[in-house]
Design an enzyme around this catalytic site. Structure first.
Site, short mmCIF file in Angstrom:
data_model
loop_
_atom_site.label_atom_id
_atom_site.label_comp_id
_atom_site.label_asym_id
_atom_site.label_seq_id
_atom_site.Cartn_x
_atom_site.Cartn_y
_atom_site.Cartn_z
CG ASP A 95 -7.30 3.41 -1.10
OD1 ASP A 95 -7.59 2.22 -1.02
OD2 ASP A 95 -7.51 4.22 -0.16
CE LYS A 115 -4.51 0.79 0.02
NZ LYS A 115 -5.51 0.00 -0.72
#
Length: 460
Positions: free
Chosen positions: A181, A141
């Site tokens: 995201d 991430k």
């Protein structure tokens, strides 16, 4: 302050609970100011004790000790110039947690709340979510504390280009494949990919997912996380002979996940009645108008209150979350820890039947415990919102083969993957003596796949 202890692998003489406690003690000592990461680690490790009891080789092989440490953590500055000519500096992050099953895979988040703890929690969750999909992808991430809200397209482009000027050296279609995201949509992905192509002199279509369909993106990728969460609810209800048809659905958020969860719920005969943003929520008992919501949030980038202003019969509630509204199904799709114990009690009192996490870790541990104690079907994020990354993996496959699949074909593949994710979690829960516990099931099934691969590949 004394330094944190080094992590020493537990021996076979320790019970699984003792092994987990030793690892948690070390994680807490090393990451004292990272509450979100600690929450994520506790949630996983405390649920996989039965797996360790059945597989003592995982303890002897030091799987937990290695798994809680990222393979690589990248922290860098991102200098850029705003439209007024002022220098701005943000922080950039990429945490590459595990590549044992495939190249690192996970989104980029641009939001003022982003810090190392949040990126590490998201990356840790991504390991197990990606493993559950069975698509051969690792966990990572990244992101920045940059806030795209209110910035011009030119400012966002300059920021993305500066961000990629540092991060590009750590990416590649066989190394690390980012996606979008919160705060990173098609616009940002376009700027990021363009700069990657510029500085590397390579057009690696497969090194970024969530691209525009016209230049390498996959059909259904935009819709995938929201659609996938609804498919997961459908699978949970199906075990009990129920369907979504006619059920009231409460959704939080008004971004990509929420919009398409609302859309798919409507297609399956449900009535989605709520949407929200940081200012409050709207209720539309006739069913949220997806086209209007998309216009307000994706085109105009306005506040959710505009929906109630333009939609007859809808009402806006300022400064609150939508969980006080009676619904049969709840899909929290905004951000981490948005649904707390009080929200859970309100949903339970109003007769909620199922909860599926469209966001990453949106329910607090206390809320999850309340749902499970009340017999509410609960789908954790690493299973219920796996549709986005699963379709990203499908996009990678299409890029590698220079192919394009139709929307219907892509949606059918997504639906099949979500059914497989559900079955893997359901069966693991049964296998380890916790039938119906999708938290234990999802964590156990994902962990098993990662742990077996780590043992096979040696101490690296």
């Amino acid at each position: 302050m004394p330094s944190a202890p080094s992590t020493t692998s537990a021996t076979g003489s320790l019970t699984s609970a003792e092994s987990i406690r030793l690892v948690l003690d070390t994680v807490e000592a090393r990451n004292q100011n990272e509450p979100e990461f600690l929450q994520a680690v506790h949630e996983v490790l405390e649920s996989i004790s039965p797996v360790l009891e059945a597989h003592p080789e995982f303890v002897d092989g030091g799987i937990l000790e290695r798994l809680v440490e990222p393979e690589r953590q990248i922290l860098f500055r991102v200098p850029w110039v705003d439209d007024a000519g002022r220098l701005q500096v943000n922080r950039g992050f990429r945490v590459q947690f595990s590549s044992v099953l495939g190249p690192y895979k996970g989104g980029l988040r641009f939001h003022p709340s982003v810090n190392l703890s949040i990126i590490k929690f998201l990356g840790f969750e991504q390991i197990f979510k990606n493993a559950l999909t069975g698509q051969g992808i690792g966990g990572a991430k990244g992101g920045s504390d940059f806030d795209p809200h209110g910035r011009s397209n030119a400012e966002i482009m300059r920021f993305c280009q500066s961000f990629m000027n540092e991060l590009y050296r750590h990416l590649g279609e066989h190394t690390d494949v980012p996606a979008g995201d919160i705060g990173v949509g098609a616009r940002e992905i376009g700027y990021l990919f363009g700069q990657y192509r510029k500085v590397t002199n390579r057009h690696e279509s497969g090194m970024f997912t969530g691209k525009g369909v016209q230049w390498g993106g996959a059909e259904v990728r935009t819709e995938a996380t929201g659609y996938g969460a609804v498919f997961f609810v459908e699978e949970m209800l199906g075990v009990h002979g129920e369907t979504l048809h006619g059920k009231r659905v409460g959704v939080s958020g008004s971004g990509n996940v929420a919009i398409y969860a609302i859309d798919k719920a409507r297609q399956l005969g449900a009535v989605a009645v709520t949407a929200s943003d940081s200012s409050g929520y709207v209720v539309d008992d006739a069913g949220i108008d997806v086209d209007l919501l998309r216009q307000i949030k994706e085109v105009e980038r306005a506040r959710i209150s505009e929906y109630a202003a333009r939609r007859p019969g809808a009402r806006y509630v300022e400064g609150a979350r939508p969980w006080e509204v009676p619904v049969d199904v709840a899909i929290p799709s905004a951000t981490q820890n948005e649904l707390d114990a009080d929200d859970a009690r309100a949903l339970i009192a109003n007769g909620v039947r199922a909860v599926a996490e469209g966001a990453n870790m949106p329910s607090t541990p206390e809320a999850i415990e309340l749902f499970q104690s009340a017999g509410v079907l609960f789908g954790p994020g690493k299973a219920a919102n796996a549709g986005g990354v699963a379709t990203s993996a499908l996009e990678m496959s299409q890029n590698a083969a220079r192919q394009r699949w139709s929307f219907d074909d892509s949606e059918a593949k997504l639906r099949a993957i979500m059914a497989d994710v559900h079955d893997a979690a359901f069966q693991a829960a049964e296998r380890y003596g916790r039938p119906g516990d999708y938290v234990v099931g999802a964590n156990s099934a994902g962990f098993e796949r990662v742990a077996h691969a780590m043992l096979a590949q040696g101490v690296i």
